[in-house]
Scaffold this motif. Structure first.
Motif, PDB file in Angstrom:
ATOM      1  N   ARG A  72       0.838  -1.203   0.000  1.00 32.11           N
ATOM      2  CA  ARG A  72       0.000   0.000   0.000  1.00 32.11           C
ATOM      3  C   ARG A  72       0.871   1.251   0.000  1.00 32.11           C
ATOM      4  N   GLY A  73       0.552   2.168  -0.865  1.00 33.11           N
ATOM      5  CA  GLY A  73       1.347   3.374  -1.012  1.00 33.11           C
ATOM      6  C   GLY A  73       2.361   3.301  -2.128  1.00 33.11           C
ATOM      7  N   GLU A  74       2.477   2.130  -2.778  1.00 27.74           N
ATOM      8  CA  GLU A  74       3.380   1.972  -3.913  1.00 27.74           C
ATOM      9  C   GLU A  74       2.588   1.980  -5.217  1.00 27.74           C
ATOM     10  N   PHE A  75       3.317   1.985  -6.337  1.00 29.39           N
ATOM     11  CA  PHE A  75       2.694   2.150  -7.643  1.00 29.39           C
ATOM     12  C   PHE A  75       1.683   1.044  -7.952  1.00 29.39           C
ATOM     13  N   GLY A  76       2.048  -0.204  -7.694  1.00 32.51           N
ATOM     14  CA  GLY A  76       1.160  -1.314  -8.018  1.00 32.51           C
ATOM     15  C   GLY A  76      -0.151  -1.242  -7.273  1.00 32.51           C
ATOM     16  N   SER A  77      -0.079  -0.911  -5.984  1.00 35.87           N
ATOM     17  CA  SER A  77      -1.295  -0.786  -5.185  1.00 35.87           C
ATOM     18  C   SER A  77      -2.183   0.338  -5.714  1.00 35.87           C
ATOM     19  N   SER A  78      -1.571   1.469  -6.087  1.00 38.90           N
ATOM     20  CA  SER A  78      -2.347   2.587  -6.629  1.00 38.90           C
ATOM     21  C   SER A  78      -2.960   2.239  -7.978  1.00 38.90           C
ATOM     22  N   PHE A 164     -15.177   4.816   5.436  1.00 40.02           N
ATOM     23  CA  PHE A 164     -15.465   4.317   4.088  1.00 40.02           C
ATOM     24  C   PHE A 164     -14.901   5.267   3.031  1.00 40.02           C
ATOM     25  N   PRO A 165     -13.608   5.557   3.080  1.00 38.87           N
ATOM     26  CA  PRO A 165     -13.061   6.574   2.167  1.00 38.87           C
ATOM     27  C   PRO A 165     -13.137   6.176   0.699  1.00 38.87           C
ATOM     28  N   PHE A 166     -12.853   4.909   0.390  1.00 35.53           N
ATOM     29  CA  PHE A 166     -12.863   4.490  -1.011  1.00 35.53           C
ATOM     30  C   PHE A 166     -14.268   4.577  -1.598  1.00 35.53           C
ATOM     31  N   TRP A 167     -15.256   4.103  -0.844  1.00 37.21           N
ATOM     32  CA  TRP A 167     -16.627   4.166  -1.342  1.00 37.21           C
ATOM     33  C   TRP A 167     -17.121   5.601  -1.428  1.00 37.21           C
ATOM     34  N   ALA A 168     -16.584   6.469  -0.578  1.00 41.11           N
ATOM     35  CA  ALA A 168     -16.959   7.884  -0.645  1.00 41.11           C
ATOM     36  C   ALA A 168     -16.525   8.505  -1.969  1.00 41.11           C
ATOM     37  N   ILE A 169     -15.289   8.225  -2.408  1.00 42.25           N
ATOM     38  CA  ILE A 169     -14.837   8.806  -3.672  1.00 42.25           C
ATOM     39  C   ILE A 169     -15.507   8.110  -4.864  1.00 42.25           C
ATOM     40  N   LEU A 242      -9.327  16.308  -2.989  1.00 47.26           N
ATOM     41  CA  LEU A 242      -9.930  17.341  -2.162  1.00 47.26           C
ATOM     42  C   LEU A 242     -10.809  16.758  -1.066  1.00 47.26           C
ATOM     43  N   LEU A 243     -11.209  15.504  -1.210  1.00 43.50           N
ATOM     44  CA  LEU A 243     -12.028  14.851  -0.190  1.00 43.50           C
ATOM     45  C   LEU A 243     -11.181  14.113   0.840  1.00 43.50           C
ATOM     46  N   THR A 244     -10.192  13.371   0.380  1.00 45.51           N
ATOM     47  CA  THR A 244      -9.455  12.476   1.278  1.00 45.51           C
ATOM     48  C   THR A 244      -7.951  12.690   1.276  1.00 45.51           C
ATOM     49  N   SER A 245      -7.421  13.466   0.340  1.00 47.32           N
ATOM     50  CA  SER A 245      -5.968  13.664   0.186  1.00 47.32           C
ATOM     51  C   SER A 245      -5.220  12.353  -0.031  1.00 47.32           C
ATOM     52  N   GLY A 246      -5.923  11.331  -0.532  1.00 49.52           N
ATOM     53  CA  GLY A 246      -5.300  10.036  -0.770  1.00 49.52           C
ATOM     54  C   GLY A 246      -5.350   9.095   0.411  1.00 49.52           C
ATOM     55  N   SER A 249      -4.186   6.261   5.185  1.00 48.06           N
ATOM     56  CA  SER A 249      -3.242   5.153   4.928  1.00 48.06           C
ATOM     57  C   SER A 249      -3.252   4.722   3.464  1.00 48.06           C
ATOM     58  N   TYR A 250      -3.270   5.689   2.551  1.00 46.99           N
ATOM     59  CA  TYR A 250      -3.189   5.455   1.106  1.00 46.99           C
ATOM     60  C   TYR A 250      -4.403   4.679   0.558  1.00 46.99           C
TER      61      TYR A 250
END
Length: 303
Positions: A72-78, A164-169, A242-246, A249-250
């Motif tokens: 998490r936080g690396e290119f593959g995860s993103s 629920f940050p991912f579902w929020a975006i 603008l919602l979560t800044s990433g 924890s990425y």
């Protein structure tokens, strides 16, 4: 003495020259500059900011390092997170919801249809920053509108952007882009001759049967166009920052946000440029696929 003509080749070149210079200065030159920087260790601060070293493919090897690729936080995860984000918010969200709304608009009174179209266009043309801050206020834990509604209904508050940050975006991007899909499909459905649906009504066809046998087959080309466009847009969208800044924890660090962090927070311009080149290649694949689909469609129409 030669006569002056507005239709001459020289006149055309003169009119196109300013646009060509602007494109060269702000599109072509930065494109090649980013590729060049991706082969260096250029940074914002220190010696390498002024005199970077050529490192070859080292930046690309670090992106695709098998030992850290899925961390998490690396290119593959993103990259994986971005693919999930695009599939859920663009393909499942924007396209499906936009088509459903467009189909429902075909059976409502014209006044309501025009009002809905006006509201949808208004939502679409609003600046993304305004939309993002409106959603931030809507989802805020302390004074957010959603939590006030939840409390009024007797439900507990929810920390939506933290739990629920991912579902929020995903929901945010779905809401943001559905208007475009709806307008595109609405125009496509409106171009179908009404006699097709009238004949289906006489035969006693249901709304689902008319959609399945008449509507969807006749707008299939528009569906492909919509999917490719919203996929490319969602793949490159930066507004969720603008919602979560990433974070946290990425967990919402899609590729545009990851690129921003590497280049402008870690000041690693070389690696950030490498990410940009990879993203450009992915977009190129989307664009080539789009052109291939359009050519097949044009040949089918011509035949």
């Amino acid at each position: 003495m030669k006569s002056f003509s507005l239709l001459s080749r020289g006149t055309g070149v003169a009119f196109l020259a300013p646009a060509g210079l602007l494109i060269g200065a702000f599109v072509i030159a930065p494109f090649f500059w980013v590729i060049f920087v991706s082969f260096t260790n250029r940074s914002l601060l220190g010696r390498t900011a002024v005199d970077p070293d050529f490192v070859g493919l080292a930046n690309y090897f670090s992106l695709f390092d098998a030992a850290t690729f899925f961390t998490r936080g690396e290119f593959g995860s993103s990259l994986i997170l971005t693919i999930q984000f695009v599939l859920l918010s663009a393909v499942v969200g924007q396209a499906a919801l936009g088509m459903l709304l467009a189909w429902m608009l075909q059976s409502v009174p014209k006044s309501l249809k025009h009002l809905t179209e006006t509201v949808a266009i208004g939502a679409w043309i609003l600046p993304e920053v305004v939309i993002a801050f409106a959603w931030f206020a809507f989802l805020d834990y302390e004074n957010g509108t959603l939590n006030m509604i939840m409390e009024a209904l007797g439900f507990p508050r929810g920390d939506w952007l933290l739990s629920f940050p991912f579902w929020a975006i995903v929901v945010f991007n779905t809401w943001r882009g559905t208007a475009f899909s709806m307008m595109l499909f609405n125009s496509a459905f409106s171009s179908i001759p009404p006699s097709y649906f009238q004949a289906a009504d006489v035969a006693g066809a249901s709304s689902w049967q008319k959609f399945r046998d008449i509507g969807f087959p006749l707008i299939r080309g528009h569906v492909v166009t919509d999917l490719i466009l919203i996929t490319m847009w969602s793949f490159n969208v930066f507004t969720p920052f603008l919602l979560t800044s990433g974070g946290p924890s990425y967990r919402t660090e899609i590729l545009p946000i990851y690129t921003y962090r590497i280049a402008f927070r870690d000041f690693d311009f070389g690696k950030g440029a490498a990410v940009g080149v990879v993203v450009m290649l992915i977009n190129l694949v989307f664009a080539l696929f789009y052109l291939w689909v359009m050519r097949r469609r044009a040949k089918g129409v011509a035949a």
